[in-house]
Design an enzyme around this catalytic site. Structure first.
Site, PDB file in Angstrom:
ATOM      1  CE  LYS A  14      24.809  50.527  83.335  1.00 57.23           C
ATOM      2  NZ  LYS A  14      24.340  49.433  82.732  1.00 57.23           N
ATOM      3  NE  ARG A  89      27.020  45.060  87.120  1.00 52.32           N
ATOM      4  CZ  ARG A  89      27.540  46.231  86.436  1.00 52.32           C
ATOM      5  NH1 ARG A  89      27.955  47.285  86.687  1.00 52.32           N
ATOM      6  NH2 ARG A  89      27.665  45.814  85.105  1.00 52.32           N
ATOM      7  NE  ARG A 128      29.990  47.653  74.860  1.00 46.36           N
ATOM      8  CZ  ARG A 128      29.358  47.893  76.135  1.00 46.36           C
ATOM      9  NH1 ARG A 128      28.743  48.906  76.540  1.00 46.36           N
ATOM     10  NH2 ARG A 128      29.133  46.800  76.940  1.00 46.36           N
ATOM     11  NE  ARG A 134      33.474  46.863  78.205  1.00 50.04           N
ATOM     12  CZ  ARG A 134      32.568  47.474  78.859  1.00 50.04           C
ATOM     13  NH1 ARG A 134      31.926  48.759  78.640  1.00 50.04           N
ATOM     14  NH2 ARG A 134      31.754  46.538  79.718  1.00 50.04           N
ATOM     15  NE  ARG A 145      29.665  42.958  80.319  1.00 50.96           N
ATOM     16  CZ  ARG A 145      29.731  43.506  79.180  1.00 50.96           C
ATOM     17  NH1 ARG A 145      30.451  42.592  78.233  1.00 50.96           N
ATOM     18  NH2 ARG A 145      29.484  44.504  78.888  1.00 50.96           N
TER      19      ARG A 145
HETATM   20  P1  ADP Z   1      28.347  46.376  81.367  1.00 54.27           P
HETATM   21  O1  ADP Z   1      28.740  47.316  80.249  1.00 54.27           O
HETATM   22  O2  ADP Z   1      28.129  45.209  81.542  1.00 54.27           O
HETATM   23  O3  ADP Z   1      27.029  47.387  82.216  1.00 54.27           O
HETATM   24  P2  ADP Z   1      30.348  47.772  83.454  1.00 54.27           P
HETATM   25  O4  ADP Z   1      31.134  48.762  82.504  1.00 54.27           O
HETATM   26  O5  ADP Z   1      29.423  48.754  84.444  1.00 54.27           O
HETATM   27  O6  ADP Z   1      29.335  46.794  82.505  1.00 54.27           O
HETATM   28  O7  ADP Z   1      31.200  46.835  84.304  1.00 54.27           O
HETATM   29  C1  ADP Z   1      32.043  46.061  83.956  1.00 54.27           C
HETATM   30  C2  ADP Z   1      32.478  44.851  84.850  1.00 54.27           C
HETATM   31  O8  ADP Z   1      32.933  45.634  86.144  1.00 54.27           O
HETATM   32  C3  ADP Z   1      31.511  44.101  85.346  1.00 54.27           C
HETATM   33  O9  ADP Z   1      31.219  42.996  84.345  1.00 54.27           O
HETATM   34  C4  ADP Z   1      31.924  43.608  86.804  1.00 54.27           C
HETATM   35  O10 ADP Z   1      32.925  42.601  86.524  1.00 54.27           O
HETATM   36  C5  ADP Z   1      32.624  44.732  87.176  1.00 54.27           C
HETATM   37  N1  ADP Z   1      31.737  45.925  88.043  1.00 54.27           N
HETATM   38  C6  ADP Z   1      31.247  47.036  87.616  1.00 54.27           C
HETATM   39  N2  ADP Z   1      30.460  47.605  88.617  1.00 54.27           N
HETATM   40  C7  ADP Z   1      30.332  46.518  89.521  1.00 54.27           C
HETATM   41  C8  ADP Z   1      29.416  46.415  90.852  1.00 54.27           C
HETATM   42  N3  ADP Z   1      28.651  47.467  91.233  1.00 54.27           N
HETATM   43  N4  ADP Z   1      29.623  45.354  91.528  1.00 54.27           N
HETATM   44  C9  ADP Z   1      30.590  44.335  91.076  1.00 54.27           C
HETATM   45  N5  ADP Z   1      31.140  44.035  89.854  1.00 54.27           N
HETATM   46  C10 ADP Z   1      31.010  45.387  89.273  1.00 54.27           C
END
Ligand code: ADP
Length: 191
Positions: A14, A89, A128, A134, A145
Site C-alpha cells: 500500500k 480497517r 522489511r 519496525r 496484525r
Molecule cells: P500494516 O503495515 O500492518 O498495514 P499500518 O502501518 O497501516 O500497518 O498500521 C500500523 C498499526 O497502526 C496497526 O497495526 C494498528 O495498530 C494501527 N492502525 C493503523 N491504522 C488503523 C486503523 N484504521 N484502525 C485501527 N488501528 C490502526
C-alpha cells in the site's frame, strides 16, 4: 474531487503504490499507520495512548482512529482529493468515512484492493523487518496484525462491494505493472 481508498493486508504494498498515486493524481495522502507512528515517535498525548496497542499489533479503537482521521481531513480544506491508506480497517470506520465525505459534499470514488496471498505477505514482511526494524514487524506481533486483518478488516470488502466501489488488483508482480493496473481503475474517475 477524487477520493480513493487503498486496501490490503499488512505488506500488500500500500505504501509503495500510494506514493505513485499521490504523484499522478495530486491527492492528499492520509496513512493512519504513519500518523500513529509519528505520534508514538514524538510522544504526543495520542501517541502515549496508542503506543502499547499498536506495538502489540492490535487495532487502535475506532473512536480514536476516526477522530484522528477526521482532524487530518479537516486540515486540508483545499485538497482536490484524498488517498486513504490503512483506513478504514473496520466497518464502523468505513461508515464514518462515508459520513465525513458526505459532510464535505463528496464521496469515496474508488476502493482499490491489492490482492496478495498470505504467503507473499509473510515473506515480504520478513524482508522489511531486516531492512527497517519496525517494532510491530516482530514475529508474534506480525501474527497478530495478520489475524486482525483476517478477523476484522476483511469485512470492509463486502461493504464496498455492495456499494459497487470495489476494484481488485493483483498485488503480486512488478511494481510498475501493479501501478498500471491501479491507474486503469482510477482513470475511469478522472475526466
Ligand atoms: P500494516 O503495515 O500492518 O498495514 P499500518 O502501518 O497501516 O500497518 O498500521 C500500523 C498499526 O497502526 C496497526 O497495526 C494498528 O495498530 C494501527 N492502525 C493503523 N491504522 C488503523 C486503523 N484504521 N484502525 C485501527 N488501528 C490502526
Amino acid at each position: 474531487m477524487l477520493n480513493i481508498v487503498i486496501f490490503g493486508p499488512p505488506g500488500a504494498g500500500k505504501g509503495t503504490q500510494s506514493e505513485k498515486i499521490i504523484d499522478k493524481y495530486n491527492v492528499v495522502h492520509i496513512s493512519t499507520g504513519d500518523l500513529f507512528r509519528w505520534h508514538t515517535k514524538n510522544d504526543t498525548p495520542l501517541g502515549l495512548k496508542v503506543k502499547e496497542i499498536m506495538n502489540s499489533g492490535e487495532l487502535v479503537s475506532d473512536d480514536i482512529t476516526i477522530a484522528m482521521l477526521r482532524e487530518e481531513v479537516e486540515k486540508n480544506p483545499q485538497a482536490s482529493g484524498f488517498l486513504f491508506d490503512g483506513f478504514p480497517r473496520t466497518v464502523p470506520q468505513a461508515e464514518a468515512l462515508d459520513e465525513l465525505m458526505k459532510s464535505l459534499g463528496t464521496e469515496i470514488h474508488a476502493v482499490v484492493e491489492l490482492d496478495v496471498t498470505e504467503e507473499e505477505v509473510r515473506s515480504r514482511i520478513a524482508k522489511r523487518k531486516e531492512l527497517e526494524g519496525r517494532a510491530d514487524d516482530a514475529d508474534d506481533k506480525l501474527e497478530r496484525r495478520i489475524q486482525e486483518y483476517f478477523n476484522k478488516t476483511i469485512h470492509v470488502l463486502p461493504y464496498y462491494k455492495h456499494q459497487n466501489r470495489l476494484s481488485t488488483v493483483n498485488g503480486i508482480g512488478a511494481i510498475e505493472n501493479i501501478s498500471a493496473s491501479i491507474a486503469e481503475v482510477l482513470n475511469k474517475h478522472v475526466s
